[in-house]
Design a protein around this motif. Sequence first.
Motif, mmCIF file in Angstrom:
data_model
loop_
_atom_site.group_PDB
_atom_site.id
_atom_site.type_symbol
_atom_site.label_atom_id
_atom_site.label_comp_id
_atom_site.label_asym_id
_atom_site.label_seq_id
_atom_site.Cartn_x
_atom_site.Cartn_y
_atom_site.Cartn_z
ATOM 1 N N UNK A 20 -5.005 2.879 9.790
ATOM 2 C CA UNK A 20 -5.508 1.566 9.417
ATOM 3 C C UNK A 20 -5.617 0.645 10.629
ATOM 4 N N UNK A 21 -4.687 0.722 11.549
ATOM 5 C CA UNK A 21 -4.717 -0.162 12.719
ATOM 6 C C UNK A 21 -5.929 0.125 13.599
ATOM 7 N N UNK A 79 -1.848 12.218 -1.591
ATOM 8 C CA UNK A 79 -1.938 11.183 -0.565
ATOM 9 C C UNK A 79 -0.531 10.843 -0.114
ATOM 10 N N UNK A 80 -0.281 10.916 1.187
ATOM 11 C CA UNK A 80 1.025 10.611 1.756
ATOM 12 C C UNK A 80 0.909 9.432 2.709
ATOM 13 N N UNK A 102 0.830 -1.201 0.000
ATOM 14 C CA UNK A 102 0.000 0.000 0.000
ATOM 15 C C UNK A 102 0.860 1.244 0.000
ATOM 16 N N UNK A 103 1.956 1.232 0.782
ATOM 17 C CA UNK A 103 2.848 2.385 0.834
ATOM 18 C C UNK A 103 3.525 2.586 -0.518
ATOM 19 N N UNK A 162 0.694 2.028 8.453
ATOM 20 C CA UNK A 162 -0.722 2.096 8.160
ATOM 21 C C UNK A 162 -1.348 3.443 8.403
ATOM 22 N N UNK A 163 -0.535 4.506 8.429
ATOM 23 C CA UNK A 163 -1.058 5.867 8.584
ATOM 24 C C UNK A 163 -1.027 6.572 7.232
#
Length: 402
Positions: free
Chosen positions: A61-62, A29-30, A2-3, A35-36
Amino acid sequence: MALLAALLSPGLAWATTVEKPVTLYADQVNGMGSGHWTAKGNVEVLYGDRRVYADTVHYDQAKDEILADGHVRMVSPGMVTAAPQATIHLKANEGIVVHPRYLLEAEQGHGHAESGRELSKGHYQLNEACYTTCHGKVPAWQLWSSQIDLNQNDNYVTTKNTTLNVSGVPVFWMPYFSFPLKRHSGFLAPGVGSSTVNGFYLGIPYYFDISRNLDDTFTLNYFTRRGVMLQNEFRYLEPNYSGKLFLDLLPSDQLTHKNVWALSWQHNQNLGDGFSFNVNYNRVSYKNFLSDFGSTAGFGSSFIGGIGNAPYITSTGGIYYNNAHISAGAVLQGYQELAPDSSAPYAQLPRIYADGYWRVGRSGYFNWHSSFNYFSASTGPIGQRLDLTPTLGWRFSRGWGF
């Protein structure tokens, strides 16, 4: 992954879970790691059947947490909410919203609140909130409550410490109030009153939601001086026809010592090919029915002749035809006299008419009017009338005259 996707395509980021993916669209989008995510500029968050729009979104995300800020708009099935700020847990269907404004799309119910919480999917709690289905700066009616519980799952709204405003003026306060968002079977608000003829009155209506195009309302009315009246209102609606059937029955009336009843039926039907059919039939068992029960027997206002001390009530029925040139019909029209020493208009049994209009050449026209009436009355002469009026004309028009 995802990153890496975020670094290669900064306008799009996604986080895949076992249940449903969470997708972010934005101008920027950064990925902050672990998961942030931070999205800025025209942000759109997609999760299942939900959408969140905002100027800025922080996604953890967490924690399954979205912090939305600036022109926040949340779209879920049947409801749209706008607010300056919101904290949302997508998978848990929970959240906190600051100063929300909301709209129930199907019911057109809307309002605003100091704060709101989503307790579960489709279940919302609004604090210091209002609700109405009217529009305008000053709605015709509006509920103001310290707490509104809006549940789309069972289609009910419950309120606490509620004031009813009519045209901006508070008229009634209720510690607790509940009403459905969609129609369904159940008891309606009771009716209470009194009169010198009937005594104290209490009416308890029950609504039957038969189908999307059929319903029925049955009311049990109790009059201390007359007895128990059974009242029924049946409604139907189809693409080519619709109507209402009203019936009141007071068995063994304590005043007249007879069975008292009233009947009213309205029906409209499109027969196709320019033909239509209409019925408006009204009848009461005794002359004082409207003056005694017109204000409480539900359907008194449906009588063409009026309610209260109306001298008569009207019944009509007919078949009609219309096209581009012809308008015709065959109609029966009668009256039931109510007031003593009064006479209703002449009944027409029947009235047959045919009217037409045609162009003749560029400036000519032919107009046809015809009718036949058979007049009947309880007193006075009766007879027939035939009226034929053909008209042939030519229209002349210039700039200086016509």
